[in-house]
Design a protein around this motif. Structure first.
Motif, PDB file in Angstrom:
ATOM      1  N   LYS A  56       0.854  -1.182   0.000  1.00 16.36           N
ATOM      2  CA  LYS A  56       0.000   0.000   0.000  1.00 16.36           C
ATOM      3  C   LYS A  56       0.890   1.231   0.000  1.00 16.36           C
ATOM      4  O   LYS A  56       1.829   1.318   0.802  1.00 16.36           O
ATOM      5  CB  LYS A  56      -0.907  -0.035   1.242  1.00 16.36           C
ATOM      6  CG  LYS A  56      -1.644   1.247   1.527  1.00 16.36           C
ATOM      7  CD  LYS A  56      -2.762   1.454   0.523  1.00 16.36           C
ATOM      8  CE  LYS A  56      -3.552   2.711   0.812  1.00 16.36           C
ATOM      9  NZ  LYS A  56      -3.035   3.903   0.188  1.00 16.36           N
ATOM     10  N   SER A  57       0.625   2.141  -0.885  1.00 15.06           N
ATOM     11  CA  SER A  57       1.319   3.421  -0.974  1.00 15.06           C
ATOM     12  C   SER A  57       2.829   3.213  -1.110  1.00 15.06           C
ATOM     13  O   SER A  57       3.284   2.584  -2.060  1.00 15.06           O
ATOM     14  CB  SER A  57       0.955   4.301   0.220  1.00 15.06           C
ATOM     15  OG  SER A  57       1.339   5.638  -0.028  1.00 15.06           O
ATOM     16  N   MET A  58       3.610   3.713  -0.147  1.00 14.80           N
ATOM     17  CA  MET A  58       5.058   3.613  -0.263  1.00 14.80           C
ATOM     18  C   MET A  58       5.532   2.163  -0.293  1.00 14.80           C
ATOM     19  O   MET A  58       6.518   1.844  -0.959  1.00 14.80           O
ATOM     20  CB  MET A  58       5.747   4.349   0.880  1.00 14.80           C
ATOM     21  CG  MET A  58       7.248   4.384   0.701  1.00 14.80           C
ATOM     22  SD  MET A  58       8.127   5.201   2.012  1.00 14.80           S
ATOM     23  CE  MET A  58       7.654   4.241   3.413  1.00 14.80           C
ATOM     24  N   GLY A  59       4.837   1.266   0.397  1.00 13.77           N
ATOM     25  CA  GLY A  59       5.208  -0.147   0.348  1.00 13.77           C
ATOM     26  C   GLY A  59       5.114  -0.691  -1.064  1.00 13.77           C
ATOM     27  O   GLY A  59       5.972  -1.456  -1.514  1.00 13.77           O
ATOM     28  N   GLY A  60       4.081  -0.291  -1.794  1.00 17.05           N
ATOM     29  CA  GLY A  60       3.941  -0.686  -3.193  1.00 17.05           C
ATOM     30  C   GLY A  60       5.003  -0.048  -4.072  1.00 17.05           C
ATOM     31  O   GLY A  60       5.529  -0.676  -4.991  1.00 17.05           O
ATOM     32  N   ARG A  61       5.314   1.201  -3.777  1.00 20.00           N
ATOM     33  CA  ARG A  61       6.355   1.886  -4.550  1.00 20.00           C
ATOM     34  C   ARG A  61       7.695   1.183  -4.380  1.00 20.00           C
ATOM     35  O   ARG A  61       8.413   0.932  -5.356  1.00 20.00           O
ATOM     36  CB  ARG A  61       6.463   3.349  -4.132  1.00 20.00           C
ATOM     37  CG  ARG A  61       7.528   4.103  -4.886  1.00 20.00           C
ATOM     38  CD  ARG A  61       7.473   5.601  -4.586  1.00 20.00           C
ATOM     39  NE  ARG A  61       8.652   6.216  -5.113  1.00 20.00           N
ATOM     40  CZ  ARG A  61       9.614   6.793  -4.389  1.00 20.00           C
ATOM     41  NH1 ARG A  61       9.499   6.851  -3.078  1.00 20.00           N
ATOM     42  NH2 ARG A  61      10.666   7.319  -4.947  1.00 20.00           N
TER      43      ARG A  61
END
Length: 145
Positions: A56-61
């Motif tokens: 999710k969000s930065m984790g996905g980035r």
């Protein structure tokens, strides 16, 4: 029930937030990427079939920056931060043009870090599919009305 196993983990700064209750800024990018690599090294041998990475969000980035390097079978990003809050002129998409890992990005149409109009202007790899949630925000929540 569908035979999908999920492994969750926290980046060091998030784990520390939970323990201390204090708000901490994210770890440096180098630390976040090494954390991802270590989790992948631990999990990969335990998975007999395909392994998707994401977050999710930065984790996905961070997962998107490593998906090709790790040899992941797929990538799933929920609420991808295409740019920092208030900085649409500085997109974080350069690596997404060359991404080879089959990717699903689930994005809210009202996401302050990448709405439909902004994302339409980016050169994304053909391996990427963006699925839009009507009226969803960065947390994928719809309008209350």
């Amino acid at each position: 029930a569908l035979g999908v196993a999920v492994v969750r983990f926290e980046f060091p700064y998030m784990a520390e937030r939970r323990v201390t209750g204090g708000k901490r800024p994210p770890n440096p990018k180098k630390v976040l990427l090494e954390c991802w690599r270590e989790v992948y090294r631990q999990v990969r041998p335990l998975v007999a079939g395909k392994l998707a990475v994401g977050g999710k969000s930065m984790g996905g980035r961070m997962a998107s920056l490593l998906a090709d390097e790790l040899g992941a079978d797929a990538l799933v990003c929920l609420g991808y931060p295409f740019y920092a809050v208030g900085k649409p002129e500085k997109p974080r998409v350069e690596h997404l043009a060359e991404l080879k890992t089959p990717t699903l990005i689930v994005q809210g149409e009202r996401d302050a870090l990448g709405n439909r109009e902004a994302v339409a202007g980016y050169a994304l790899s053909p391996a990427i599919e963006v699925s839009w949630l009507v009226a969803g925000d960065h947390d994928l929540k719809p309008l209350k009305a």
